[in-house]
Scaffold this motif. Structure first.
Motif, PDB file in Angstrom:
ATOM      1  N   CYS A   1      -7.000  -0.165  -2.587  1.00  0.00           N
ATOM      2  CA  CYS A   1      -5.732   0.365  -2.062  1.00  0.00           C
ATOM      3  C   CYS A   1      -4.870   0.986  -3.155  1.00  0.00           C
ATOM      4  O   CYS A   1      -4.167   1.966  -2.919  1.00  0.00           O
ATOM      5  CB  CYS A   1      -4.968  -0.734  -1.340  1.00  0.00           C
ATOM      6  N   GLY A   2      -4.911   0.417  -4.357  1.00  0.00           N
ATOM      7  CA  GLY A   2      -4.102   0.943  -5.443  1.00  0.00           C
ATOM      8  C   GLY A   2      -4.503   2.340  -5.872  1.00  0.00           C
ATOM      9  O   GLY A   2      -3.710   3.059  -6.500  1.00  0.00           O
ATOM     10  N   ALA A   3      -5.723   2.770  -5.515  1.00  0.00           N
ATOM     11  CA  ALA A   3      -6.205   4.109  -5.867  1.00  0.00           C
ATOM     12  C   ALA A   3      -6.231   5.036  -4.658  1.00  0.00           C
ATOM     13  O   ALA A   3      -6.800   6.124  -4.719  1.00  0.00           O
ATOM     14  CB  ALA A   3      -7.612   4.013  -6.471  1.00  0.00           C
ATOM     15  N   CYS A   4      -5.599   4.608  -3.566  1.00  0.00           N
ATOM     16  CA  CYS A   4      -5.705   5.336  -2.295  1.00  0.00           C
ATOM     17  C   CYS A   4      -4.521   6.278  -2.090  1.00  0.00           C
ATOM     18  O   CYS A   4      -3.362   5.869  -2.189  1.00  0.00           O
ATOM     19  CB  CYS A   4      -5.760   4.322  -1.150  1.00  0.00           C
ATOM     20  N   VAL A   5      -4.823   7.531  -1.760  1.00  0.00           N
ATOM     21  CA  VAL A   5      -3.764   8.539  -1.584  1.00  0.00           C
ATOM     22  C   VAL A   5      -3.027   8.392  -0.251  1.00  0.00           C
ATOM     23  O   VAL A   5      -1.998   9.018  -0.042  1.00  0.00           O
ATOM     24  CB  VAL A   5      -4.325   9.977  -1.699  1.00  0.00           C
ATOM     25  N   ILE A   6      -3.553   7.555   0.629  1.00  0.00           N
ATOM     26  CA  ILE A   6      -2.878   7.365   1.930  1.00  0.00           C
ATOM     27  C   ILE A   6      -2.421   5.920   2.124  1.00  0.00           C
ATOM     28  O   ILE A   6      -2.168   5.488   3.238  1.00  0.00           O
ATOM     29  CB  ILE A   6      -3.789   7.802   3.105  1.00  0.00           C
ATOM     30  N   GLU A   7      -2.300   5.181   1.038  1.00  0.00           N
ATOM     31  CA  GLU A   7      -1.962   3.755   1.134  1.00  0.00           C
ATOM     32  C   GLU A   7      -0.678   3.517   1.926  1.00  0.00           C
ATOM     33  O   GLU A   7      -0.607   2.613   2.768  1.00  0.00           O
ATOM     34  CB  GLU A   7      -1.816   3.153  -0.268  1.00  0.00           C
ATOM     35  N   ASP A   8       0.342   4.323   1.686  1.00  0.00           N
ATOM     36  CA  ASP A   8       1.625   4.104   2.358  1.00  0.00           C
ATOM     37  C   ASP A   8       1.610   4.519   3.827  1.00  0.00           C
ATOM     38  O   ASP A   8       2.518   4.174   4.584  1.00  0.00           O
ATOM     39  CB  ASP A   8       2.735   4.865   1.622  1.00  0.00           C
ATOM     40  N   LEU A   9       0.570   5.246   4.235  1.00  0.00           N
ATOM     41  CA  LEU A   9       0.451   5.683   5.631  1.00  0.00           C
ATOM     42  C   LEU A   9      -0.482   4.783   6.437  1.00  0.00           C
ATOM     43  O   LEU A   9      -0.588   4.924   7.658  1.00  0.00           O
ATOM     44  CB  LEU A   9      -0.083   7.119   5.677  1.00  0.00           C
TER      45      LEU A   9
END
Length: 211
Positions: A194-202
């Motif tokens: 998750c820390g490397a995910c570009v859509i984590e906040d979505l």
């Protein structure tokens, strides 16, 4: 998940990878078809190792059919279920020669009539070889769709139908590749990155991981 959030998810995936494609090695629709048949319950890396040796020797329906089942097995024996796959590939080559002039058909019904070709394989070929806006739901896409809340479903058919309804038209052509790559490298099964995910906040996933 609302339409605006889905739009943002795909916009970010596109920005990160503007031209996604399959990781299977191929140069013709036929090579792609055979690679996808071989990839069932196998890794793309493993399939590529086999086809990198097979295709320089035989990469047409006639050439692979001429190898015969045993001849083909010698090239794909490192791939899981190679016995049944070899038989399916040879039967598929025969049908392509007899019914389709040696060409891969550009329609679902004809593709799904080929041995070893189900809906998922047909979707991959239609999308990647012929540019149809299909979405082939494998284990990665099933996981990503449910975990993120993008398209929840109890089985692959439910997820596929929801994705086809909800993915914005602008992104539908490449959605399959973005989601499978995201599941393969970021939203992995046991401990998503998750820390490397570009859509984590979505993403709707509750148990987010830092790394």
């Amino acid at each position: 998940m609302n339409a605006e959030k889905r739009q943002q998810i795909f916009a970010r995936l596109q920005a990160e990878n503007p031209h996604p494609t399959t990781e299977l090695n191929y140069s013709t629709p036929f090579e792609l078809l055979i690679a996808v048949i071989l990839s069932a319950q196998a890794t793309d890396v493993g399939v590529n190792k086999a086809t990198d040796k097979l295709y320089p020797v035989a990469n047409t329906p006639q050439a692979i059919y001429d190898l015969g089942v045993e001849g083909l097995k010698s090239y794909i024996k490192t791939i899981g279920l190679f016995n049944s796959k070899a038989e399916n590939v040879i039967k598929t080559c025969r049908i392509l020669l007899d019914q389709h002039n040696g060409e891969v058909p550009d329609n679902r019904i004809a593709l799904e009539a080929l041995p070893g070709v189900g809906r998922k394989t047909a979707n991959v070929v239609l999308n990647t070889a012929f540019g149809h806006p299909t979405i082939a739901v494998d284990t990665h896409i099933f996981r990503v769709s449910n975990r993120t809340g993008l398209a929840k479903g109890k089985n692959v058919d439910e997820v596929e139908q929801k994705l086809l309804r909800h993915v914005p038209k602008l992104y539908k052509q490449d959605a399959h590749h973005w989601l499978i790559l995201h599941g393969r490298y970021i939203c992995i099964a046991r401990k998503p990155r998750c820390g490397a995910c570009v859509i984590e906040d979505l993403c709707d996933f509750k148990d987010k991981q830092e790394i």
